[in-house]
Design a protein around this motif. Structure first.
Motif, PDB file in Angstrom:
ATOM      1  N   VAL A 311      -2.312  -2.316  17.658  1.00  0.00           N
ATOM      2  CA  VAL A 311      -3.331  -3.734  17.024  1.00  0.00           C
ATOM      3  C   VAL A 311      -1.550  -4.549  17.217  1.00  0.00           C
ATOM      4  O   VAL A 311      -1.721  -5.423  17.923  1.00  0.00           O
ATOM      5  N   VAL A 312      -0.419  -4.023  16.780  1.00  0.00           N
ATOM      6  CA  VAL A 312       0.775  -4.560  16.242  1.00  0.00           C
ATOM      7  C   VAL A 312       1.416  -4.207  17.978  1.00  0.00           C
ATOM      8  O   VAL A 312       1.840  -5.730  18.266  1.00  0.00           O
ATOM      9  N   ALA A 313       1.053  -3.853  18.317  1.00  0.00           N
ATOM     10  CA  ALA A 313       1.808  -3.354  19.761  1.00  0.00           C
ATOM     11  C   ALA A 313       0.759  -4.544  20.875  1.00  0.00           C
ATOM     12  O   ALA A 313       1.178  -4.501  21.358  1.00  0.00           O
ATOM     13  N   ARG A 314      -0.091  -4.473  20.675  1.00  0.00           N
ATOM     14  CA  ARG A 314      -0.664  -5.859  21.383  1.00  0.00           C
ATOM     15  C   ARG A 314      -0.332  -7.379  20.894  1.00  0.00           C
ATOM     16  O   ARG A 314       0.055  -8.044  21.756  1.00  0.00           O
ATOM     17  N   GLU A 317       3.935  -8.130  15.620  1.00  0.00           N
ATOM     18  CA  GLU A 317       4.103  -7.974  14.300  1.00  0.00           C
ATOM     19  C   GLU A 317       3.762  -8.622  12.581  1.00  0.00           C
ATOM     20  O   GLU A 317       2.516  -8.455  12.514  1.00  0.00           O
ATOM     21  N   ASN A 318       3.792 -10.071  13.652  1.00  0.00           N
ATOM     22  CA  ASN A 318       2.868 -11.558  13.026  1.00  0.00           C
ATOM     23  C   ASN A 318       1.507 -11.827  13.267  1.00  0.00           C
ATOM     24  O   ASN A 318       1.314 -12.532  14.051  1.00  0.00           O
ATOM     25  N   ILE A 351      -3.992  -7.747   6.440  1.00  0.00           N
ATOM     26  CA  ILE A 351      -3.643  -8.148   5.855  1.00  0.00           C
ATOM     27  C   ILE A 351      -2.541  -8.581   5.306  1.00  0.00           C
ATOM     28  O   ILE A 351      -2.510  -9.632   5.156  1.00  0.00           O
ATOM     29  N   ALA A 352      -1.833  -7.140   5.185  1.00  0.00           N
ATOM     30  CA  ALA A 352      -0.032  -7.114   4.609  1.00  0.00           C
ATOM     31  C   ALA A 352       0.853  -8.543   6.097  1.00  0.00           C
ATOM     32  O   ALA A 352       1.223  -8.880   5.686  1.00  0.00           O
ATOM     33  N   ARG A 353      -0.078  -7.991   7.314  1.00  0.00           N
ATOM     34  CA  ARG A 353       0.366  -9.496   8.107  1.00  0.00           C
ATOM     35  C   ARG A 353       0.016 -10.586   8.004  1.00  0.00           C
ATOM     36  O   ARG A 353       0.885 -11.149   9.257  1.00  0.00           O
ATOM     37  N   GLY A 354      -1.159 -11.019   7.759  1.00  0.00           N
ATOM     38  CA  GLY A 354      -1.796 -12.264   7.375  1.00  0.00           C
ATOM     39  C   GLY A 354      -2.357 -12.419   8.584  1.00  0.00           C
ATOM     40  O   GLY A 354      -2.957 -14.140   8.559  1.00  0.00           O
ATOM     41  N   ALA A 355      -3.090 -11.886   8.791  1.00  0.00           N
ATOM     42  CA  ALA A 355      -4.737 -11.240   9.343  1.00  0.00           C
ATOM     43  C   ALA A 355      -6.435 -12.088   8.706  1.00  0.00           C
ATOM     44  O   ALA A 355      -5.709 -11.608   7.896  1.00  0.00           O
ATOM     45  N   THR A 356      -7.085 -12.877   9.010  1.00  0.00           N
ATOM     46  CA  THR A 356      -8.116 -12.545   8.292  1.00  0.00           C
ATOM     47  C   THR A 356      -9.170 -11.897   9.114  1.00  0.00           C
ATOM     48  O   THR A 356      -8.540 -11.366  10.186  1.00  0.00           O
ATOM     49  N   VAL A 357      -9.702 -10.799   8.318  1.00  0.00           N
ATOM     50  CA  VAL A 357     -11.021  -9.866   9.030  1.00  0.00           C
ATOM     51  C   VAL A 357     -12.347 -10.212   8.380  1.00  0.00           C
ATOM     52  O   VAL A 357     -13.011 -10.697   7.501  1.00  0.00           O
TER      53      VAL A 357
END
Length: 458
Positions: A311-314, A317-318, A351-357
């Motif tokens: 996910v981060v690679a795509r 990081e933020n 969640i730690a990187r600020g996303a909602t799920v």
């Protein structure tokens, strides 16, 4: 036969219900009054396909009862199954406090000969500790007339198929000693399991320590196969190979076979993580290092982060302002068990990187709410960023991408056009390799599997 089951958790409840199904008179003991109340009121405290019907049928027939009455439970069963939890201790070893407490309680109340069956997954040497605990209680009572024998009868039940596994076992492992009491126990266990051996002999008789060891060895081997394939899948991603093609190629070798060769985002549950750690701890107690199993555990821990890394690679990081859908929360299909589930790791990272799920699971939603509240210390500012959806398609609404964590059958053949219409962009991170990359490419869906090449539309 009169059977007592101590503990109505996953193993105890399945064992008790299935033995009652065979006509035995089964008394199930638990210290948790609320759990006993659920069972006596027609419910079951776990999700296991087919189990509720077996429990209801045998309760109605009077062959299965549930109680917190310790003295009555000991008086009832000629065979006493200890099926309590053995959670990992701080050092990774199996915590035997509940097993030994059950043994002491038997010793406090028994009056005649009893067969004590260690059904819980326990380290090598536990039968000796159980025997010593019972003997100590008998000595304190001054009761020299009561005798017993401790046997090992490990379970080999798969969550989601436990009733079928119990009623149609591929093997029954029983360890006993050669004393006079041990031979009495042998006769009792042979009689108890006779219905399973009518077609052909499924029972493997051995010494107690070998039986205890067999359970850990089996789970360690299965965990090793999973981690081996996951490590190869990560390499396949780098070299451009398709791990599914590789799986078929090596699985066709009868010396290898196809089982437990599926690459994914890591194993979880109550057995593999705990049992691998416990076997490593046993080895260290004898001055030996199990280097392969240490690697198995490390690979699995790393594998739970693979989806998050993809996910981060795509997306970077933020992930502030990003919204993701997750299909599957339980550690595997056909259960609501969230223990060591890979979904918990992925949720934590997003969640730690600020996303909602938005999340969906066919049966684990209630358990997931409980577990995630613990994971995030009931912090409402965090928990409010997790939406529990009504359906798989509902979870997709306005999501930047879909991540699949549990391979439920209901996820295998979705309406891909509807799926694309719900997502902001057609991106799937498939942690269980449910879909074929070429099919996804032809549907104009950006597809990230585990060890599978990313293809463009042909």
């Amino acid at each position: 036969m009169k059977i007592t089951i101590i503990g109505t958790g996953y193993v105890g409840l399945v064992t008790g219900a299935c033995l009652a199904e065979l006509g035995n008179d089964v008394f199930c003991l638990d210290v948790d009054q609320s759990k006993v109340d659920i069972l006596n009121n027609g419910g079951i405290p776990i999700h296991e396909p087919g189990l509720e019907d077996v429990v209801a049928r045998n309760r109605a027939a009077g062959r299965l009862k549930f109680s917190t009455d310790l003295a009555a439970s000991v008086a009832h069963g000629d065979v006493q199954f200890i099926a309590v939890g053995t959670p990992p201790d701080e050092d990774g070893s199996a915590d035997l406090q509940y097993v030994l407490a059950a043994a002491r309680n038997i010793g406090k109340h028994m009056t005649g000969f009893k067969v004590i069956v260690d059904k819980s997954t326990v380290p090598v040497g536990t039968a000796g500790k159980v025997s010593a605990a019972i003997a100590q209680e008998l000595q304190q009572r001054g009761n020299t007339g009561a005798t017993f024998s401790v046997v090992s009868n490990p379970e080999f039940l798969k969550e989601g198929a436990a009733v079928e596994d119990f009623m149609r076992p591929d093997r029954i492992v029983i360890g006993h000693d050669s004393t006079a009491e041990g031979l009495q126990a042998y006769a009792a266990m042979k009689k108890l399991y006779a219905p399973f051996n009518r077609n052909h002999e499924r029972t493997y008789w051995m010494d107690v320590r070998s039986a205890e060891f067999t359970k850990y060895a089996a789970n360690a081997m299965l965990a090793t196969r999973i981690s081996f394939m996951n490590e190869l899948a990560n390499l396949a991603d780098q070299v451009g190979a398709d791990i599914e093609a590789v799986r078929h190629g090596i699985g066709s070798d009868p010396r290898i076979g196809h089982s437990f060769l599926y690459a994914g985002c890591g194993y979880g549950g109550s057995c593999f993580p705990k049992d691998v750690q416990a076997l490593e701890r046993t080895a260290r107690a004898y001055g030996q290092e199990l280097h392969i199993l240490r690697a198995v555990e490390q690979v699995n821990n790393n594998q739970k982060h693979v989806l998050g890394k993809k996910v981060v690679a795509r997306f970077g990081e933020n992930l502030q302002g990003r919204h993701f859908a997750i299909w599957g929360l339980a550690f595997k299909p056909n259960t609501d068990d969230m223990r060591e589930a890979s979904s918990r790791v992925l949720l934590g990272e997003l969640i730690a990187r600020g996303a909602t799920v938005a999340v969906f699971d066919p049966v684990a939603m209630k358990e997931a709410k409980r577990v995630l509240a613990l994971d995030f210390n009931s912090d409402e500012s965090i928990l409010s960023r997790i939406r529990f959806s009504e359906s798989p398609m509902d979870a997709l609404q306005d999501a930047d991408a879909l991540a699949i964590v549990t391979e439920w059958k209901a996820f295998r053949s979705p309406d891909f056009e509807q799926l694309k219409s719900k997502l902001k962009a057609p991106v799937i991170f498939d942690g269980r390799n449910l879909f074929e990359p070429q099919v996804m490419a032809d549907a104009s869906i950006e597809y990230h599997g585990i060890g599978r090449s990313i293809l463009t539309k042909s």
